[in-house]
Write an enzyme that holds these catalytic residues in place. Structure first.
Site, PDB file in Angstrom:
ATOM      1  N   THR A 101      53.339  87.878  42.823  1.00 10.10           N
ATOM      2  CA  THR A 101      51.883  87.825  42.703  1.00 10.10           C
ATOM      3  C   THR A 101      51.500  88.507  41.400  1.00 10.10           C
ATOM      4  O   THR A 101      51.457  89.739  41.305  1.00 10.10           O
ATOM      5  CB  THR A 101      51.206  88.513  43.895  1.00 10.10           C
ATOM      6  OG1 THR A 101      51.624  87.885  45.108  1.00 10.10           O
ATOM      7  CG2 THR A 101      49.683  88.397  43.789  1.00 10.10           C
ATOM      8  N   LYS A 176      46.894  81.933  45.031  1.00 12.41           N
ATOM      9  CA  LYS A 176      47.374  83.128  45.732  1.00 12.41           C
ATOM     10  C   LYS A 176      46.349  84.249  45.629  1.00 12.41           C
ATOM     11  O   LYS A 176      46.060  84.945  46.616  1.00 12.41           O
ATOM     12  CB  LYS A 176      48.715  83.574  45.152  1.00 12.41           C
ATOM     13  CG  LYS A 176      49.259  84.871  45.752  1.00 12.41           C
ATOM     14  CD  LYS A 176      49.500  84.749  47.247  1.00 12.41           C
ATOM     15  CE  LYS A 176      49.985  86.057  47.877  1.00 12.41           C
ATOM     16  NZ  LYS A 176      51.329  86.463  47.464  1.00 12.41           N
ATOM     17  N   LYS A 245      46.759  96.673  43.401  1.00 14.70           N
ATOM     18  CA  LYS A 245      47.220  95.864  42.272  1.00 14.70           C
ATOM     19  C   LYS A 245      46.645  94.457  42.348  1.00 14.70           C
ATOM     20  O   LYS A 245      46.156  93.906  41.350  1.00 14.70           O
ATOM     21  CB  LYS A 245      48.748  95.824  42.262  1.00 14.70           C
ATOM     22  CG  LYS A 245      49.368  95.017  41.134  1.00 14.70           C
ATOM     23  CD  LYS A 245      49.700  93.579  41.491  1.00 14.70           C
ATOM     24  CE  LYS A 245      50.746  93.479  42.584  1.00 14.70           C
ATOM     25  NZ  LYS A 245      51.151  92.073  42.841  1.00 14.70           N
TER      26      LYS A 245
END
Length: 310
Positions: A101, A176, A245
């Protein structure tokens, strides 16, 4: 004549990629693993019979398909570049599946570099939990050439029940981040609703079970039950530091395209508070409920404030 199964390399052994290795080995594939913390690679190799490579270059040079699963953009950059990186070892004709990711622009920068080595990079982040990875029920979100995707579908079918293609390189990563934005908003709402019920005196487990038997019973709610009901005992799905994050990546993407994200701003305040409280290594969704419980108790103890504790 039966065609030989493609050889695979898995670079980065974490909560999702470890069960991937297990499933690929059970399906009969030759798998080489490598990880910056070598003991993780040795551990999964001992369990599955996978080979262990010393560097990403060595792992990539042995594989028809390379699966990369790393923490963040910095780790990805370090693994691809340099004399021991993926780009130094990847063979012509290889397909690299970048499941990390990371920022879509990172993938778009890497794709032509991989192509320059005669190989192809697909951005293929996955959606799903550790349990879904173990059962081979992940969802692949794919960006990149359709013909490359068609070549690796048999491998994806070992790991996932859904493979969704969205177009050019980077589009899988965009989806995503969009999905994670939705899930993190659900996590915040779930934490608030659970603590609301608890503060009125309703048993935590009973309240959560009501969520799972209502219109709110999304898969995310179902597979996070243990984490919310027994947060100190359940396995961590994703640490708070990784949640933070991802929120930063989502924020940067939204800013780059001018997408309003009021819910993201509200979520980030709570995430930042949890990070400041030193909870970065705890489960990134259920820890929000714990923080809200702490905040409620602190507020109840303030002089002049009505006591809502039960």
């Amino acid at each position: 004549m039966i065609d030989a199964l493609p050889t695979l390399a898995v670079i980065g052994i974490g909560r999702i990629s470890r069960p991937m290795v297990v499933r690929l080995r059970r399906a009969g594939h030759s798998v080489t693993v490598t990880n910056r913390t070598r003991v993780r690679a040795l551990d999964v190799a001992a369990e599955t019979g996978a080979c262990v490579a010393g560097t990403p270059r060595e792992a990539a040079s042995s594989a028809d398909i390379v699966i990369v699963c790393l923490t963040d953009d910095t780790a990805v950059g370090e693994v691809y570049h340099g004399p021991d990186g993926i780009l130094a070892g990847v063979r012509p004709g290889t397909t690299v599946l970048e499941t990390s990711t990371i920022a879509p622009q990172t993938v778009r920068t890497l794709a032509p570099l991989v192509l320059g080595r005669g190989a192809t990079l697909l951005d293929t982040p996955v959606s799903g939990s550790v349990e879904l990875a173990t059962r081979g029920e992940l969802t692949f979100l794919v960006g990149g050439p359709k013909e490359a995707l068609d070549r690796v579908r048999p491998i994806m079918d070992v790991l996932a029940t859904r493979v969704l293609h969205f177009g050019e390189s980077g589009s899988g990563g965009i989806m995503k981040l969009a999905i994670n934005s939705l899930l993190l908003s659900m996590a915040t709402a779930l934490a608030e609703a659970l603590v609301l019920a608890e503060r009125t005196g309703i048993d935590r487990a009973a309240a959560y079970d009501a969520f799972t038997q209502s219109a709110a019973a999304a898969p995310f709610v179902l597979y996070n039950r243990d984490n919310f009901v027994r947060p100190r005992e359940a396995a961590i799905h994703m640490t708070l530091s990784l949640v933070a994050k991802d929120l930063a990546l989502i924020d940067a993407l939204a800013s780059s395209v001018g997408a309003p994200m009021a819910q993201l701003d509200a979520n980030r305040k709570l995430i930042d508070q949890a990070m400041a409280a030193g909870l970065e290594d705890r489960d990134g969704v259920s820890v929000l409920a714990e923080l809200l419980r702490h905040n409620a108790m602190a507020q109840a103890r303030q002089p002049g404030e009505p006591n809502r504790s039960h």
